[in-house]
Design an enzyme around this catalytic site. Structure first.
Site, PDB file in Angstrom:
ATOM      1  N   MET A   1       6.771   5.721   4.757  1.00  0.00           N
ATOM      2  CA  MET A   1       7.225   5.044   5.978  1.00  0.00           C
ATOM      3  C   MET A   1       8.635   4.481   5.827  1.00  0.00           C
ATOM      4  O   MET A   1       9.418   4.490   6.773  1.00  0.00           O
ATOM      5  CB  MET A   1       6.281   3.900   6.330  1.00  0.00           C
ATOM      6  CG  MET A   1       4.974   4.370   6.918  1.00  0.00           C
ATOM      7  SD  MET A   1       5.192   5.026   8.570  1.00  0.00           S
ATOM      8  CE  MET A   1       3.469   5.003   9.091  1.00  0.00           C
TER       9      MET A   1
ATOM     10  N   ALA B   1       0.856  -1.191   0.000  1.00  0.00           N
ATOM     11  CA  ALA B   1       0.000   0.000   0.000  1.00  0.00           C
ATOM     12  C   ALA B   1       0.892   1.240   0.000  1.00  0.00           C
ATOM     13  O   ALA B   1       2.080   1.166   0.322  1.00  0.00           O
ATOM     14  CB  ALA B   1      -0.934   0.008   1.193  1.00  0.00           C
ATOM     15  N   PHE B   2       0.330   2.374  -0.366  1.00  0.00           N
ATOM     16  CA  PHE B   2       1.164   3.559  -0.603  1.00  0.00           C
ATOM     17  C   PHE B   2       1.803   4.107   0.671  1.00  0.00           C
ATOM     18  O   PHE B   2       2.751   4.883   0.593  1.00  0.00           O
ATOM     19  CB  PHE B   2       0.353   4.636  -1.335  1.00  0.00           C
ATOM     20  CG  PHE B   2      -0.197   5.712  -0.454  1.00  0.00           C
ATOM     21  CD1 PHE B   2      -1.369   5.529   0.243  1.00  0.00           C
ATOM     22  CD2 PHE B   2       0.470   6.924  -0.320  1.00  0.00           C
ATOM     23  CE1 PHE B   2      -1.872   6.525   1.068  1.00  0.00           C
ATOM     24  CE2 PHE B   2      -0.028   7.927   0.485  1.00  0.00           C
ATOM     25  CZ  PHE B   2      -1.198   7.720   1.186  1.00  0.00           C
ATOM     26  N   LYS B   3       1.332   3.692   1.850  1.00  0.00           N
ATOM     27  CA  LYS B   3       1.950   4.165   3.095  1.00  0.00           C
ATOM     28  C   LYS B   3       3.458   3.861   3.120  1.00  0.00           C
ATOM     29  O   LYS B   3       4.236   4.581   3.726  1.00  0.00           O
ATOM     30  CB  LYS B   3       1.301   3.499   4.307  1.00  0.00           C
ATOM     31  CG  LYS B   3      -0.210   3.671   4.444  1.00  0.00           C
ATOM     32  CD  LYS B   3      -0.601   5.061   4.883  1.00  0.00           C
ATOM     33  CE  LYS B   3      -2.074   5.149   5.262  1.00  0.00           C
ATOM     34  NZ  LYS B   3      -2.997   4.971   4.117  1.00  0.00           N
ATOM     35  N   ASP B   4       3.861   2.768   2.429  1.00  0.00           N
ATOM     36  CA  ASP B   4       5.282   2.412   2.390  1.00  0.00           C
ATOM     37  C   ASP B   4       6.135   3.507   1.761  1.00  0.00           C
ATOM     38  O   ASP B   4       7.314   3.649   2.098  1.00  0.00           O
ATOM     39  CB  ASP B   4       5.491   1.127   1.573  1.00  0.00           C
ATOM     40  CG  ASP B   4       4.927  -0.107   2.255  1.00  0.00           C
ATOM     41  OD1 ASP B   4       4.951  -0.180   3.495  1.00  0.00           O
ATOM     42  OD2 ASP B   4       4.456  -1.012   1.530  1.00  0.00           O
TER      43      ASP B   4
END
Ligand SMILES: *Cc1c(COP(=O)(O)O)cnc(C)c1O
Length: 467
Positions: free
Chosen positions: A116, A110-113
């Site tokens: 993060m 998911a794009f949070k990576d």
């Protein structure tokens, strides 16, 4: 580069302080004191760079002297080296003038990576400089917890404990958290709901003794460093489509407003962005605001796109501050009233300005499913439910004039196999590097919804690593 609070009652800080603090002491959000600017020549000089290199160049004005450029470059290269696609953020064309940019090739799909993976390494660098450690605690219903764990696993200066509601996350989401085996990672399954988990985290932060003892910290979506790390991919896709000599538009499936804020920041820095589209599911507070100046809280309703199921988009405060010509007193009062009355009051001229910056779009679950099916039938593309909202929004609100639209693909379809199968008849497979996710050993502790018990578990994790 210095940062000020949107509520005007906290001292200005540098990037490293803002990274560690997250929220300003006055309850406001940090924002650059002045916006950096890239000229067309600057943008042209970035064409064709590998993504990690471009990311370092775009982030450099934000990190300023707090992080030496060579360190930032090394961090960006390491952060994106483990992504499952050599282009890191590939562009895929769906139709004439319509593209998706895939932001889901990181370790948790998911794009949070995207942010993060950079954040975990920035934490390590700054904490090593200061010879300090922190303990990150967080509550998750899914995506954020796994991205934070992947970003912090094995870091020298950070321990991380993530609480999830026992038996209430999807299997993929739980296994992405509980199969990471690093000495500094802890997972607690709380016998309760996601709200119980969030309340436990709030209670830990409110327990001043405990907070000091383990040096609590958070990596939530209001952290400026996360926004900064999300700006480069907008620059990358715009350059690929002809910027700065040609305009582009972006469509962003939106929850906490972090991702679309990064797109707005890219435009503020000089990128020629003709239109920004904010996609919502049935939790449509932003779409209602843009349509009719109605920013009122409503209960969260579950949808096919759970990462957009929000009541309040916390990052909107940064745009509000700009819309109010950086009047911090007015921003503070507006936000306090919003919390108190559940409704934000914005003067008409300000609302009209917001409508020149953003276009709103709302799509319910049947519409989302129909869009997934249509995309699969017309181009063979499998878009997850979040991405489908962004693509539908892009199709509904074209710019005209040959301006290409890029919709942000924020999650891999394999994260939502049931929704995908219902819409298309196909169950997308996990990428090869994760194919064994369901065979890996899980580690987590089931604990009652009790502050003392959970604090003891955090202490035990921290004790193990500080001994
Ligand atoms: C977090 C998330 C979003 C929403 O992003 P915001 O920055 O909160 O607006 C959209 N899609 C997916 C898959 C996410 O994980």
């Amino acid at each position: 580069m210095r940062y000020i609070s949107t509520r005007g009652q906290a001292p200005a800080r540098d990037f490293a302080d803002v990274l560690l603090a997250g929220l300003a002491e006055d309850g406001g959000l940090f924002i650059p004191e002045t916006w950096p600017h890239f000229s067309p020549a600057d943008f042209r000089s970035m064409r064709g760079l590998p993504y990690a290199e471009l990311a370092a160049r775009v982030m450099q004005p934000f990190t300023g002297t707090a992080i030496p450029f060579e360190v930032l470059r090394t961090i960006c290269h390491a952060a994106y080296a483990g992504f499952g696609h050599p282009a890191v953020v590939p562009l895929v064309q769906l139709e004439t003038g319509l593209f998706v940019q895939e932001l889901f090739h990181g370790p948790t799909l998911a794009f949070k990576d995207m942010a993060m993976q950079v954040l975990g390494r920035l934490f390590d660098y700054v904490l090593t400089q200061r010879d300090k450690r922190v303990t990150i605690v967080g509550a998750t219903s899914g995506d954020t917890g796994s991205a934070a764990i992947e970003a912090c696993a094995g870091r020298d200066r950070v321990d991380i404990m993530i609480l999830h509601p026992h038996g209430r996350t999807s299997l993929v989401q739980r296994r992405q958290m509980t199969t990471v085996h690093a000495g500094n990672v802890g997972n607690v399954a709380v016998e309760g709901t996601f709200d119980d988990c969030q309340d436990l985290v709030k209670a830990m932060f409110a327990d001043a003794g405990f907070r000091q003892e383990v040096r609590l910290s958070a990596v939530n979506s209001i952290n400026w460093a996360r926004i900064a790390a999300q700006i480069p991919y907008y620059v990358a896709s715009a350059l690929a489509l002809g910027a700065p000599d040609r305009e582009v538009a972006f469509s962003v499936p939106t929850g906490n407003f972090g991702n679309v804020l990064a797109a707005w920041a890219a435009r503020r820095m000089g990128l020629p962005v003709a239109r920004l589209i904010v996609g919502s599911n049935r939790n449509d507070i932003l779409a209602r605001f843009l349509a009719s100046n109605d920013m009122s809280m409503a209960p969260v309703e579950p949808s096919l796109s759970p990462s957009m199921d929000i009541q309040v988009s916390s990052n909107f405060e940064r745009v509000l501050f700009e819309l109010l010509d950086r009047d911090a007193d007015l921003t503070r009062q507006t936000m306090l009233d919003f919390r108190r009355f559940g409704r934000m009051t914005v003067a008409d001229p300000v609302w009209h300005r917001a409508r020149t910056l953003f276009h709103g779009f709302r799509l319910d679950d049947p519409g989302t499913e129909a869009e997934i099916r249509r995309l699969h039938a017309t181009s063979g593309y499998l878009a997850d439910p979040h991405t489908a909202v962004g693509v539908a929004a892009a199709r509904a609100l074209p710019c005209g004039g040959g301006v290409p639209i890029v919709a942000m693909a924020t999650a891999h379809p394999a994260k939502f196999p049931d929704a995908m199968e219902r819409a298309t008849g196909h169950r997308p497979a996990l990428p090869p590097r994760m194919a064994d996710l369901f065979e890996r050993e899980e580690r987590f502790t089931v604990l009652p919804n009790d502050l003392g018990t959970v604090e003891a578990a955090v202490r035990a994790l921290v004790g193990r690593n500080r001994a």
